[in-house]
Design an enzyme around this catalytic site. Structure first.
Site, PDB file in Angstrom:
ATOM      1  N   ARG A 141       0.818  -1.225   0.000  1.00 19.29           N
ATOM      2  CA  ARG A 141       0.000   0.000   0.000  1.00 19.29           C
ATOM      3  C   ARG A 141       0.852   1.275   0.000  1.00 19.29           C
ATOM      4  O   ARG A 141       0.434   2.317   0.503  1.00 19.29           O
ATOM      5  CB  ARG A 141      -0.963   0.035   1.206  1.00 19.29           C
ATOM      6  CG  ARG A 141      -1.968  -1.078   1.239  1.00 19.29           C
ATOM      7  CD  ARG A 141      -2.929  -1.034   0.057  1.00 19.29           C
ATOM      8  NE  ARG A 141      -3.693  -2.247   0.031  1.00 19.29           N
ATOM      9  CZ  ARG A 141      -3.272  -3.366  -0.585  1.00 19.29           C
ATOM     10  NH1 ARG A 141      -2.146  -3.382  -1.270  1.00 19.29           N
ATOM     11  NH2 ARG A 141      -4.008  -4.447  -0.550  1.00 19.29           N
ATOM     12  N   SER A 175     -11.207  -0.500   2.751  1.00 17.24           N
ATOM     13  CA  SER A 175     -10.626  -0.765   4.074  1.00 17.24           C
ATOM     14  C   SER A 175     -10.169   0.545   4.692  1.00 17.24           C
ATOM     15  O   SER A 175      -9.412   1.285   4.075  1.00 17.24           O
ATOM     16  CB  SER A 175      -9.403  -1.681   3.947  1.00 17.24           C
ATOM     17  OG  SER A 175      -9.818  -2.906   3.416  1.00 17.24           O
ATOM     18  N   GLU A 228      -6.045   4.062   6.252  1.00 17.93           N
ATOM     19  CA  GLU A 228      -5.672   3.966   4.835  1.00 17.93           C
ATOM     20  C   GLU A 228      -6.118   5.181   4.000  1.00 17.93           C
ATOM     21  O   GLU A 228      -5.346   5.648   3.155  1.00 17.93           O
ATOM     22  CB  GLU A 228      -6.260   2.668   4.251  1.00 17.93           C
ATOM     23  CG  GLU A 228      -5.665   2.318   2.902  1.00 17.93           C
ATOM     24  CD  GLU A 228      -6.149   0.971   2.362  1.00 17.93           C
ATOM     25  OE1 GLU A 228      -5.903  -0.049   3.011  1.00 17.93           O
ATOM     26  OE2 GLU A 228      -6.761   0.976   1.298  1.00 17.93           O
TER      27      GLU A 228
HETATM   28  C1  LIG Z   1     -15.660  -0.433  -1.873  1.00 14.32           C
HETATM   29  C2  LIG Z   1     -14.179  -0.207  -1.963  1.00 14.32           C
HETATM   30  C3  LIG Z   1     -13.308  -1.274  -2.080  1.00 14.32           C
HETATM   31  C4  LIG Z   1     -11.916  -1.057  -2.178  1.00 14.32           C
HETATM   32  N1  LIG Z   1     -11.089  -2.136  -2.282  1.00 14.32           N
HETATM   33  C5  LIG Z   1      -9.752  -1.949  -2.374  1.00 14.32           C
HETATM   34  C6  LIG Z   1      -8.872  -3.058  -2.486  1.00 14.32           C
HETATM   35  O1  LIG Z   1      -9.297  -4.208  -2.525  1.00 14.32           O
HETATM   36  N2  LIG Z   1      -7.540  -2.829  -2.556  1.00 14.32           N
HETATM   37  C7  LIG Z   1      -7.032  -1.553  -2.543  1.00 14.32           C
HETATM   38  O2  LIG Z   1      -5.807  -1.410  -2.640  1.00 14.32           O
HETATM   39  N3  LIG Z   1      -7.840  -0.474  -2.442  1.00 14.32           N
HETATM   40  C8  LIG Z   1      -9.182  -0.647  -2.351  1.00 14.32           C
HETATM   41  N4  LIG Z   1     -10.006   0.437  -2.224  1.00 14.32           N
HETATM   42  C9  LIG Z   1      -9.433   1.790  -2.142  1.00 14.32           C
HETATM   43  C10 LIG Z   1      -9.416   2.531  -3.493  1.00 14.32           C
HETATM   44  O3  LIG Z   1     -10.343   1.977  -4.380  1.00 14.32           O
HETATM   45  C11 LIG Z   1      -8.045   2.527  -4.138  1.00 14.32           C
HETATM   46  O4  LIG Z   1      -7.122   3.110  -3.273  1.00 14.32           O
HETATM   47  C12 LIG Z   1      -8.049   3.327  -5.464  1.00 14.32           C
HETATM   48  O5  LIG Z   1      -6.883   3.036  -6.185  1.00 14.32           O
HETATM   49  C13 LIG Z   1      -8.122   4.827  -5.270  1.00 14.32           C
HETATM   50  O6  LIG Z   1      -8.165   5.422  -6.548  1.00 14.32           O
HETATM   51  P1  LIG Z   1      -8.976   6.725  -6.806  1.00 14.32           P
HETATM   52  O7  LIG Z   1      -8.827   7.082  -8.233  1.00 14.32           O
HETATM   53  O8  LIG Z   1     -10.376   6.607  -6.315  1.00 14.32           O
HETATM   54  O9  LIG Z   1      -8.161   7.751  -5.914  1.00 14.32           O
HETATM   55  P2  LIG Z   1      -8.700   8.907  -4.916  1.00 14.32           P
HETATM   56  O10 LIG Z   1      -9.498   8.276  -3.841  1.00 14.32           O
HETATM   57  O11 LIG Z   1      -9.346   9.986  -5.696  1.00 14.32           O
HETATM   58  O12 LIG Z   1      -7.324   9.424  -4.323  1.00 14.32           O
HETATM   59  C14 LIG Z   1      -6.568   8.619  -3.456  1.00 14.32           C
HETATM   60  C15 LIG Z   1      -5.145   9.189  -3.377  1.00 14.32           C
HETATM   61  O13 LIG Z   1      -4.505   9.031  -4.637  1.00 14.32           O
HETATM   62  C16 LIG Z   1      -4.138  10.287  -5.179  1.00 14.32           C
HETATM   63  N5  LIG Z   1      -4.373  10.237  -6.611  1.00 14.32           N
HETATM   64  C17 LIG Z   1      -5.470   9.782  -7.267  1.00 14.32           C
HETATM   65  N6  LIG Z   1      -5.288   9.882  -8.595  1.00 14.32           N
HETATM   66  C18 LIG Z   1      -4.047  10.401  -8.767  1.00 14.32           C
HETATM   67  C19 LIG Z   1      -3.263  10.766  -9.896  1.00 14.32           C
HETATM   68  N7  LIG Z   1      -3.723  10.625 -11.143  1.00 14.32           N
HETATM   69  N8  LIG Z   1      -2.030  11.286  -9.698  1.00 14.32           N
HETATM   70  C20 LIG Z   1      -1.541  11.451  -8.449  1.00 14.32           C
HETATM   71  N9  LIG Z   1      -2.220  11.146  -7.345  1.00 14.32           N
HETATM   72  C21 LIG Z   1      -3.463  10.634  -7.508  1.00 14.32           C
HETATM   73  C22 LIG Z   1      -5.019  11.317  -4.468  1.00 14.32           C
HETATM   74  O14 LIG Z   1      -4.408  12.591  -4.432  1.00 14.32           O
HETATM   75  C23 LIG Z   1      -5.116  10.688  -3.082  1.00 14.32           C
HETATM   76  O15 LIG Z   1      -3.944  10.993  -2.374  1.00 14.32           O
HETATM   77  C24 LIG Z   1     -11.406   0.250  -2.148  1.00 14.32           C
HETATM   78  C25 LIG Z   1     -12.286   1.343  -2.034  1.00 14.32           C
HETATM   79  C26 LIG Z   1     -13.664   1.109  -1.932  1.00 14.32           C
HETATM   80  C27 LIG Z   1     -14.596   2.282  -1.820  1.00 14.32           C
END
Ligand SMILES: Cc1cc2nc3c(=O)[nH]c(=O)nc-3n(C[C@H](O)[C@H](O)[C@H](O)COP(=O)(O)OP(=O)(O)OC[C@H]3O[C@@H](n4cnc5c(N)ncnc54)[C@H](O)[C@@H]3O)c2cc1C
Length: 361
Positions: free
Chosen positions: A176, A252, A353
């Site tokens: 992570r 999580s 997280e």
């Molecule tokens: C129901 C559910 C299940 C999930 N299951 C998992 C799982 O199994 N495993 C897991 O690892 N995660 C899981 N997650 C967490 C999440 O889905 C991941 O962390 C996902 O990759 C976040 O991506 P996002 O585009 O939504 O980022 P955001 O939530 O929009 O941002 C998260 C972070 O990433 C940064 N960020 C986003 N995009 C960029 C970019 N293009 N450039 C630079 N920084 C950026 C943001 O600034 C922030 O710091 C889950 C979430 C939910 C709601």
């Protein structure tokens, strides 16, 4: 909200509510908001924020965020770059290279790879968010992590105002973690990610749930595995499903803690039972990863436990859920109560997280 002003190509909005951009559905307004469709939009918006000494927050799919009730007093840069290209593999690189723009939906990209019969990310089906979010926290589940397949990450450097291509080794991936959420936190905006997938290769069946679903000899296809992962995720409230109140979460909320063998033994003594343990990874030899969910349950919190309008999911102990109208403060109060109880009982600190824009932690 009406656009406040327009740069050469980018529309800048003012006081834009952030809650609808997050899976928790929580968060006040962004003082300024831009949806970037291209790399030049990103460079232009970054310059605009820099000229006004504004802080900048990069928003992907909002699936790993707890946004402050007061919102974000700066520029929120929403990544909306689209496009997936197939790149020819070189003599040194076997496999199929996919180059996906950061604003692509991650789960749809997994679906596409599986339909193309390319292995490597099938166990990561059903994870919400964007492609650009995946290298940031080295997304992982069910026996795979994106760092297993990422070959290159392209990003805009907010300090130097240049685009840079990072090899996987330069990304500093761990559990992570990557350079993008540790040493270089808030410095880079990811614009494209290259994944090397393996055409016609077998699916990964390392995780116990998947081994149970596919006993030896069953030879499932990549599609079978991706569909099973989605089904398992849904049963745990870890798939975004319209109408399921348990998926109004950020996934999580706590990381599985990595502890020394001695700490794990002490936990077993206090609990009177051996905690589930997982390998902690190459960079943590001699340590073990414990199940945060197990620790939380043993500290007295059952699924469905609630505090105000925030609760633990009824399907998964690690997910904190907005039961409707919850504030970030309510979610944090619940998280703090859980962390204090786990620390008091087991002397283990649970790390949260989600990223928390606008929250001083
Ligand atoms: C129901 C559910 C299940 C999930 N299951 C998992 C799982 O199994 N495993 C897991 O690892 N995660 C899981 N997650 C967490 C999440 O889905 C991941 O962390 C996902 O990759 C976040 O991506 P996002 O585009 O939504 O980022 P955001 O939530 O929009 O941002 C998260 C972070 O990433 C940064 N960020 C986003 N995009 C960029 C970019 N293009 N450039 C630079 N920084 C950026 C943001 O600034 C922030 O710091 C889950 C979430 C939910 C709601």
């Amino acid at each position: 909200m009406q656009p406040r002003c327009r740069l050469e190509s980018v529309r800048i909005e003012e006081n834009k509510r952030l809650a609808p951009f997050t899976t928790l559905g929580i968060g006040g307004p962004a003082r300024w908001f831009v949806a970037a469709q291209s790399e030049s939009d990103i460079a232009e918006a970054a310059r605009w924020a820099h000229d006004r000494s504004l802080s900048l927050f990069v928003l992907g799919g909002g699936s790993n965020l707890l946004v402050s009730d007061a919102g974000f007093n700066g520029l929120v840069l929403h990544i909306a770059l689209k496009g997936i290209q197939l790149r020819k593999s070189s003599a040194e690189v076997e496999g199929q290279i996919y180059e996906a723009a950061a604003g692509e939906n991650w789960d749809q990209f997994v679906q596409r790879a599986v339909e193309d019969n390319c292995a490597g990310i099938e166990c990561l089906a059903g994870i919400p968010g964007t492609v650009g979010g995946t290298p940031v926290q080295n997304v992982g589940a069910y026996g795979q992590e994106v760092s297993d397949t990422i070959t290159q990450v392209r990003a805009f450097d907010l300090d130097q105002n240049v685009f840079t291509d990072f090899s996987a080794a330069e990304c500093g991936f761990a559990y992570r973690r990557s350079r993008f959420n540790t040493t270089d936190r808030n410095r880079y905006v990811v614009t494209k990610v290259q994944y090397k997938l393996s055409p016609s290769a077998n699916p990964t069946l390392e995780y116990a749930d998947l081994q149970r679903a596919f006993p030896p000899g069953s030879n499932p296809s990549l599609k079978d595995v991706a569909e099973t992962v989605r089904r398992i995720r849904q049963s745990k409230g870890m798939l975004l499903v319209e109408g399921d109140p348990d998926c109004r979460s950020a996934g999580s909320f706590f990381k599985n803690p990595i502890v020394t063998a001695g700490q794990a033994a002490a936990v077993a003594t206090v609990a009177g039972a051996d905690p589930p343990r997982y390998p902690a990874g190459l960079d943590h030899s001699g340590s073990v990863k414990l199940s945060a969910a197990w620790l939380i349950e043993k500290a007295g919190f059952a699924k469905g436990y609630s505090l105000g309008r925030a609760s633990i999911s009824t399907k998964h102990t690690l997910a904190l859920v907005n039961r409707g109208g919850a504030t970030a403060a309510e979610v944090l109060a619940l998280a703090d109560k859980i962390r204090s109880a786990v620390a008091a009982r087991f002397s283990v600190e649970l790390e949260m997280e989600p990223v928390m824009p606008g929250i001083d932690r």
